[in-house]
Write a protein that holds these residues in place. Sequence first.
Motif, PDB file in Angstrom:
ATOM      1  N   ALA A  60     -16.041  39.770 -34.201  1.00  0.00           N
ATOM      2  CA  ALA A  60     -14.893  40.391 -34.874  1.00  0.00           C
ATOM      3  C   ALA A  60     -15.146  40.512 -36.371  1.00  0.00           C
ATOM      4  CB  ALA A  60     -13.633  39.567 -34.619  1.00  0.00           C
ATOM      5  N   ARG A  61     -15.652  39.453 -36.969  1.00  0.00           N
ATOM      6  CA  ARG A  61     -15.928  39.496 -38.401  1.00  0.00           C
ATOM      7  C   ARG A  61     -16.990  40.554 -38.714  1.00  0.00           C
ATOM      8  NH1 ARG A  61     -16.379  34.024 -40.654  1.00  0.00           N
ATOM      9  NH2 ARG A  61     -14.193  34.326 -41.126  1.00  0.00           N
ATOM     10  N   ARG A  62     -18.039  40.578 -37.917  1.00  0.00           N
ATOM     11  CA  ARG A  62     -19.117  41.541 -38.145  1.00  0.00           C
ATOM     12  C   ARG A  62     -18.626  42.974 -37.968  1.00  0.00           C
ATOM     13  NH1 ARG A  62     -25.016  40.402 -36.005  1.00  0.00           N
ATOM     14  NH2 ARG A  62     -24.670  38.820 -37.574  1.00  0.00           N
ATOM     15  N   ALA A  63     -17.643  43.174 -37.088  1.00  0.00           N
ATOM     16  CA  ALA A  63     -17.124  44.518 -36.821  1.00  0.00           C
ATOM     17  C   ALA A  63     -16.139  44.999 -37.887  1.00  0.00           C
ATOM     18  CB  ALA A  63     -16.463  44.561 -35.456  1.00  0.00           C
ATOM     19  N   GLY A  64     -15.763  44.117 -38.823  1.00  0.00           N
ATOM     20  CA  GLY A  64     -14.895  44.550 -39.907  1.00  0.00           C
ATOM     21  C   GLY A  64     -13.505  43.989 -39.906  1.00  0.00           C
ATOM     22  N   ALA A  65     -13.275  42.905 -39.142  1.00  0.00           N
ATOM     23  CA  ALA A  65     -11.947  42.282 -39.154  1.00  0.00           C
ATOM     24  C   ALA A  65     -11.595  41.864 -40.576  1.00  0.00           C
ATOM     25  CB  ALA A  65     -11.928  41.067 -38.235  1.00  0.00           C
ATOM     26  N   GLY A  66     -10.355  42.124 -40.961  1.00  0.00           N
ATOM     27  CA  GLY A  66      -9.908  41.705 -42.282  1.00  0.00           C
ATOM     28  C   GLY A  66      -9.576  40.238 -42.325  1.00  0.00           C
ATOM     29  N   LEU A  67      -9.160  39.684 -41.189  1.00  0.00           N
ATOM     30  CA  LEU A  67      -8.772  38.282 -41.094  1.00  0.00           C
ATOM     31  C   LEU A  67      -9.024  37.823 -39.663  1.00  0.00           C
ATOM     32  CD1 LEU A  67      -7.261  35.929 -42.646  1.00  0.00           C
ATOM     33  CD2 LEU A  67      -5.194  36.758 -41.516  1.00  0.00           C
ATOM     34  N   VAL A  68      -9.743  36.716 -39.522  1.00  0.00           N
ATOM     35  CA  VAL A  68      -9.988  36.135 -38.203  1.00  0.00           C
ATOM     36  C   VAL A  68      -9.234  34.815 -38.129  1.00  0.00           C
ATOM     37  CG1 VAL A  68     -11.700  35.226 -36.588  1.00  0.00           C
ATOM     38  CG2 VAL A  68     -12.260  37.223 -38.002  1.00  0.00           C
ATOM     39  N   ILE A  69      -8.338  34.723 -37.145  1.00  0.00           N
ATOM     40  CA  ILE A  69      -7.554  33.515 -36.926  1.00  0.00           C
ATOM     41  C   ILE A  69      -8.066  32.846 -35.657  1.00  0.00           C
ATOM     42  CG2 ILE A  69      -5.252  32.560 -36.506  1.00  0.00           C
ATOM     43  CD1 ILE A  69      -4.147  35.171 -37.817  1.00  0.00           C
ATOM     44  N   GLY A  70      -8.580  31.642 -35.792  1.00  0.00           N
ATOM     45  CA  GLY A  70      -9.038  30.875 -34.641  1.00  0.00           C
ATOM     46  C   GLY A  70      -7.925  29.981 -34.140  1.00  0.00           C
ATOM     47  N   VAL A  71      -7.617  30.071 -32.858  1.00  0.00           N
ATOM     48  CA  VAL A  71      -6.580  29.235 -32.257  1.00  0.00           C
ATOM     49  C   VAL A  71      -7.255  28.243 -31.319  1.00  0.00           C
ATOM     50  CG1 VAL A  71      -4.483  29.191 -30.870  1.00  0.00           C
ATOM     51  CG2 VAL A  71      -4.930  31.149 -32.379  1.00  0.00           C
ATOM     52  N   VAL A  72      -6.958  26.956 -31.534  1.00  0.00           N
ATOM     53  CA  VAL A  72      -7.539  25.889 -30.721  1.00  0.00           C
ATOM     54  C   VAL A  72      -6.443  24.893 -30.361  1.00  0.00           C
ATOM     55  CG1 VAL A  72      -9.872  26.123 -31.695  1.00  0.00           C
ATOM     56  CG2 VAL A  72      -8.206  24.619 -32.803  1.00  0.00           C
ATOM     57  N   PRO A  73      -6.681  24.069 -29.318  1.00  0.00           N
ATOM     58  CA  PRO A  73      -5.609  23.165 -28.872  1.00  0.00           C
ATOM     59  C   PRO A  73      -5.566  21.812 -29.581  1.00  0.00           C
ATOM     60  CG  PRO A  73      -7.411  23.137 -27.304  1.00  0.00           C
ATOM     61  CD  PRO A  73      -7.767  24.160 -28.348  1.00  0.00           C
ATOM     62  N   THR A  74      -6.649  21.406 -30.249  1.00  0.00           N
ATOM     63  CA  THR A  74      -6.701  20.063 -30.822  1.00  0.00           C
ATOM     64  C   THR A  74      -7.326  20.079 -32.217  1.00  0.00           C
ATOM     65  OG1 THR A  74      -8.920  19.585 -29.968  1.00  0.00           O
ATOM     66  CG2 THR A  74      -7.042  19.065 -28.516  1.00  0.00           C
ATOM     67  N   GLU A  75      -7.075  19.009 -32.945  1.00  0.00           N
ATOM     68  CA  GLU A  75      -7.677  18.871 -34.271  1.00  0.00           C
ATOM     69  C   GLU A  75      -9.200  18.764 -34.178  1.00  0.00           C
ATOM     70  OE1 GLU A  75      -8.353  19.161 -37.934  1.00  0.00           O
ATOM     71  OE2 GLU A  75      -6.239  19.191 -37.358  1.00  0.00           O
ATOM     72  N   ALA A  76      -9.700  18.118 -33.124  1.00  0.00           N
ATOM     73  CA  ALA A  76     -11.149  18.015 -32.948  1.00  0.00           C
ATOM     74  C   ALA A  76     -11.774  19.399 -32.817  1.00  0.00           C
ATOM     75  CB  ALA A  76     -11.468  17.161 -31.722  1.00  0.00           C
TER      76      ALA A  76
END
Length: 199
Positions: A60-76
């Motif tokens: 996504a970043r390489r394709a030109g995303a202006g902002l990438v939001i990563g969603v994960v279930p835990t702090e780890a």
Amino acid sequence: VLPADLPAALALAVMDVCGAPALTERVVRAALARAELGAGPVVAILGAGGKSGSLSAAAARRAGAGLVIGVVPTEAEAGVVRAAGLADHVVIADARDPVALADAVRSAGGPAAVTVVCVDVPGCEGGAVLATAPGGTVIFFSMATSFSAAALGAEGVAADVTMLIGNGYVPGHAELALGLLRSEPGVRALFEARLAESG
């Protein structure tokens, strides 16, 4: 064809999920082409700490995303994604909780123009739809997806989103994913850590 410059187990781990980053790249490029003033789209990756999620974030970043939001279930998991440098913002949310997920994505700069579901648990359809902006696209890569729940859920909340099923094949997908692994140290480190855990 297995590449000569990578361990076989590492290359096979990438090839197992290579359709996800390839389709993500295609959809993000299309969203960028439609965007006003050339602003890159906001992309949310559900399950950004996994194999398909990490590659999709890099694509996504390489394709030109202006902002990438990563969603994960835990702090780890959040720590892993932050260390890999795969997302501009990392949020912790249960992808099965639609309101909490949508709020988390909004708090990080969403809603998303493109939401990529790489979470292999049932019940993530509603959250993915709610986290996506009107006119946006949701890509479902999880085999746990209930497509009736996705379609009826989107109708029920009057969400004008396009939903795509990632079928695992996009022309050039293996080369693209292997190229990301070679060029993105964070992605490679994540894959190598996953292989070490499983082996």
